[in-house]
Design a protein around this motif. Sequence first.
Motif, PDB file in Angstrom:
ATOM      1  N   MET A 116      46.821  39.276  49.398  1.00  0.00           N
ATOM      2  CA  MET A 116      45.911  38.890  48.297  1.00  0.00           C
ATOM      3  C   MET A 116      45.685  37.530  48.058  1.00  0.00           C
ATOM      4  O   MET A 116      44.898  36.964  47.372  1.00  0.00           O
ATOM      5  CB  MET A 116      46.545  39.469  46.901  1.00  0.00           C
ATOM      6  N   GLN A 117      46.442  36.651  48.839  1.00  0.00           N
ATOM      7  CA  GLN A 117      46.494  35.288  48.758  1.00  0.00           C
ATOM      8  C   GLN A 117      45.238  34.622  48.941  1.00  0.00           C
ATOM      9  O   GLN A 117      44.592  33.965  47.906  1.00  0.00           O
ATOM     10  CB  GLN A 117      47.402  34.753  49.764  1.00  0.00           C
ATOM     11  N   PRO A 118      44.535  34.975  49.833  1.00  0.00           N
ATOM     12  CA  PRO A 118      42.975  34.257  50.049  1.00  0.00           C
ATOM     13  C   PRO A 118      42.000  34.740  49.032  1.00  0.00           C
ATOM     14  O   PRO A 118      41.427  33.772  48.503  1.00  0.00           O
ATOM     15  CB  PRO A 118      42.924  34.773  51.268  1.00  0.00           C
ATOM     16  N   GLU A 119      42.293  36.207  48.533  1.00  0.00           N
ATOM     17  CA  GLU A 119      41.564  36.549  47.585  1.00  0.00           C
ATOM     18  C   GLU A 119      41.957  35.807  46.041  1.00  0.00           C
ATOM     19  O   GLU A 119      41.007  35.491  45.339  1.00  0.00           O
ATOM     20  CB  GLU A 119      42.009  37.928  47.400  1.00  0.00           C
ATOM     21  N   MET A 120      43.107  35.429  45.695  1.00  0.00           N
ATOM     22  CA  MET A 120      43.374  34.763  44.743  1.00  0.00           C
ATOM     23  C   MET A 120      43.130  33.588  44.596  1.00  0.00           C
ATOM     24  O   MET A 120      42.642  32.821  43.430  1.00  0.00           O
ATOM     25  CB  MET A 120      44.873  34.749  44.483  1.00  0.00           C
ATOM     26  N   HIS A 121      43.120  32.906  45.825  1.00  0.00           N
ATOM     27  CA  HIS A 121      42.532  31.319  45.858  1.00  0.00           C
ATOM     28  C   HIS A 121      41.006  31.460  45.435  1.00  0.00           C
ATOM     29  O   HIS A 121      40.659  30.355  44.801  1.00  0.00           O
ATOM     30  CB  HIS A 121      42.703  30.896  47.448  1.00  0.00           C
ATOM     31  N   VAL A 149      43.472  39.553  35.372  1.00  0.00           N
ATOM     32  CA  VAL A 149      42.847  41.026  35.088  1.00  0.00           C
ATOM     33  C   VAL A 149      41.966  41.161  36.319  1.00  0.00           C
ATOM     34  O   VAL A 149      42.220  42.262  36.961  1.00  0.00           O
ATOM     35  CB  VAL A 149      41.927  40.708  33.959  1.00  0.00           C
ATOM     36  N   THR A 150      41.363  40.217  37.305  1.00  0.00           N
ATOM     37  CA  THR A 150      40.660  40.396  38.000  1.00  0.00           C
ATOM     38  C   THR A 150      41.548  40.800  39.306  1.00  0.00           C
ATOM     39  O   THR A 150      41.202  41.814  40.158  1.00  0.00           O
ATOM     40  CB  THR A 150      39.803  39.176  38.724  1.00  0.00           C
ATOM     41  N   VAL A 151      42.553  40.185  39.328  1.00  0.00           N
ATOM     42  CA  VAL A 151      43.605  40.613  40.394  1.00  0.00           C
ATOM     43  C   VAL A 151      44.150  42.086  40.299  1.00  0.00           C
ATOM     44  O   VAL A 151      44.188  42.802  41.210  1.00  0.00           O
ATOM     45  CB  VAL A 151      44.835  39.625  40.595  1.00  0.00           C
ATOM     46  N   ILE A 152      44.541  42.344  39.112  1.00  0.00           N
ATOM     47  CA  ILE A 152      45.232  43.538  38.984  1.00  0.00           C
ATOM     48  C   ILE A 152      43.959  44.622  39.227  1.00  0.00           C
ATOM     49  O   ILE A 152      44.368  45.700  39.598  1.00  0.00           O
ATOM     50  CB  ILE A 152      46.025  43.867  37.575  1.00  0.00           C
TER      51      ILE A 152
END
Lengths: 412, 463
Positions: A116-121, A149-152
């Motif tokens: 998920m790292q790139p997405e989180m960045h 919220v977006t991540v979960i």
Amino acid sequence: MSQVSLVRQILDHANRANPYPLYAELLKTPVVHDGEYGPYVISSYWDIESLLHDPRISSDSANLAAAGPDAMPQAEDDTGLPPSFIRLDPAEHDRLRRITNSAFGPPNKPHRVYDMQPEMHRIVNELIDGFGDARQIDLVDQFAYPFPVTVICRMLGVPREDEPHFRDLVDPIVAGLDPATRLAGGAEFQKKWQEARTQLGMYLAGLVEERKKHPRDDMLSDLANSHGPDGSMSTMEVLATSVLLLIAGHETTVNLITNGMLTLLRHPEIFQRLREDPELSIKIVEELLRYEPPVQIVPQRTNITDIEVRGVTIPKGSMLWLVIAAGNRDPERFADPDRFDPDRQDIEHLGFGSGIHSCFGAPLARLETQIALSELARRLENPRLVDDPPPYRENAVLRGPRHLNIAIDGVR
Amino acid sequence: MAADYVDWLRREGRIAIVGASLAGLRAAETLRAEGFAGSLTMIGDEPYEPYDRPPLSKAVLLGKASPDHTDLPQRRDIDAKWRLGVAATGLDITAKRVRLSDGDEVEYDRLLIATGVRARPWPNEAEAGLDGVFVLRTRDDAVGLCRRLGAGARRVFVVGAGFAGSEVASACREHGMEVTVAERAGGPLVGALGGVIGAVAMDLQLENGVDLRTHVTVTALEGDSGGKVRAVHLSDESVVETDVVVVSLGSIRNTDWLAGSGLGAGPRGIATDAGCRAFDFRGIVTDDVFAAGDVARSPHPLFGYQFLSLEHWGNAVAQGETAAHNMICPATDRRPHMWMPAFWSSQFGVNIKSVGVPPMADEIMITQGSLTERRFAGVYGYKGRIVAAVTFNNAKWLEYYQRQIEQGAPFPVGYPTMDRRPEGRQPMPADFPDPSLPTHGPTVTLSGYSPADRRMVFTPAHH
């Protein structure tokens, strides 16, 4: 004149901004029995740590309901949703947590969080871009809430655009975790709490049904279609677990990020080091979990037999409150405990709890907060606190600022 | 005077560490962390910088890690002179010199011995030399074994069902190889954990397709005309054809090089006081020779001051740190090494952990979970107190039991716990093999008796 008990003072919102002197006071008496029907309050590190690993301590909501008037409402059964694994004991807890973990972490899904790292960045930087040329931001509303919220949502497979809908349901559920709110709210609050949980379950039921037919690469699909050595979850178990993940998956991270930024702005030299070295975020987050843990108290335990803590016999069926924020600053355990020091070598904090109920989402929360803080340090120009202390949320258990207004000269 | 010496030692003294593995490395790091500025020499008989051994029988054999990638992370620069690939061959404690296999000598002001253990080889030298016969202790051993298993071995024979042997069997089964395990005792792991737990381990192996033979010994390894192993002969007169033999018969402490040195060193290790200072052969403590890790044995107050030798990863770390601290501090600042024995294993998908000294016990009680589900916590009792605990896939509870051991909590356990099943309500005999009979050794050795005892007692015989 009756003296207001320490525990009541801790719950009093007036002391929310800085409860640490009260915790220090609490530490002088390792076991405090707060009133005849009140909880036994445990504050020292080693005692909390022991109790979190003690097989005589139950998290089961049924045992808790019997423990006294201020225990968690027994209403979970009435909502039609079974208790989530956080409110169960072995062996049922273990089974559900294992199945859930097979969708989340090693060995079956070793990359789910990491990938998920790139997405989180990307999400973090979109939110920062969204600040535009504002000279002042509210870090909570504009960043620390929407990011996790977006991540979960992404991880579970819940449509992000439904957030306004489920947020209305999440708020009363989270409020229910606060003993003061529960006591003050009475039957009416309990009803509202039940309704919210039922509705959130129904909302997720629709998604789970859909994923059963058309699985995707998300956790709802994996939970709905689990067939491991432990068998599969019933639909109701999937729903209870999803409610738990959705709520626990972001409510605490908001506070961790916000507390983090607040602490860094109060320690500008460390903030500057983070700006120069994003890797420092790893140590900063660990120290934050000790220094300003987002979960301050674990109030949902009871003992299934008489136990002795520091010579005090706590009778079977008592309410136990483990004040982990106090334990994290116990001078018996940590040198110079009130100092925020990311260079600490000895940092076995209780911020994620310990034992079988230790925070399930810890790897996700760590990564989110590391990325959030290092990117904020990199991109915000000359950030300053507008209000210190900031206004705090009502909740004494999940403690954090309601708003965190920050003045900036711009974003890089 | 003494304080002056310590000051001088810390500033410009010479410290040698013999044994460049876990205990030695952590000791070296601690010396530097605590301000030792003198010269530091690390002597190791293997040509490698310190590496981690637990993965060799697990991740490496499973093909999930390369044997070359188990280097131990270094916590700090230790600024040492490395003498790698050179064994220590002798010690002169009067002249304060370590003799090396290349003829060189290293002078020291303080010495730490952390030479650990080596795998016990197959006793028949000719048979041990057959192609396809392995032990597993070092990186080179792992490379050789992995290469052979990868080259199409179909059947593997493991001699000894202790932890290492069981882990090897587990990895080979995961690769789909046929595995036979021979064990002298009644089940796997019984030397370390007793017969009750051994029975669980036995079921685990059988269920995973291991051809487990218990109550047998290997009488001979048979080679073909090319000098390659082809069969194993057992005491029940059966013969098992095989491509590879892994000899897993425990370990031997590396003290041979200390013969004649005057130290109290022998097959059971180097005796030390609680502060890691080695005893000489007269039982008098030295002040400049220290020992740590698998090769050391020291008295433990929680276990009747018996001398414990612990082949435990965590013990190597803690003892290395304590020894290093004590080497460079004034006598009044020394601290005892009182580590709680603890170890783990991973085999057939099960995580096994233990604290305390199980072989000291005579009874066991399952306090949580269930043996049949192989998910449980059990405590071991001896003379009315808890002395050890074991968990299968239940490790998060272990800390509680550790505290119980530390507090000398009573056995049997009378109170209810989460998840206690009917089988857990009663203590039962732990069923350790008679300690006077040779069996697959536990990784904890009890030796010695309480200084407070007025009688000579042979321990660990508790039958």
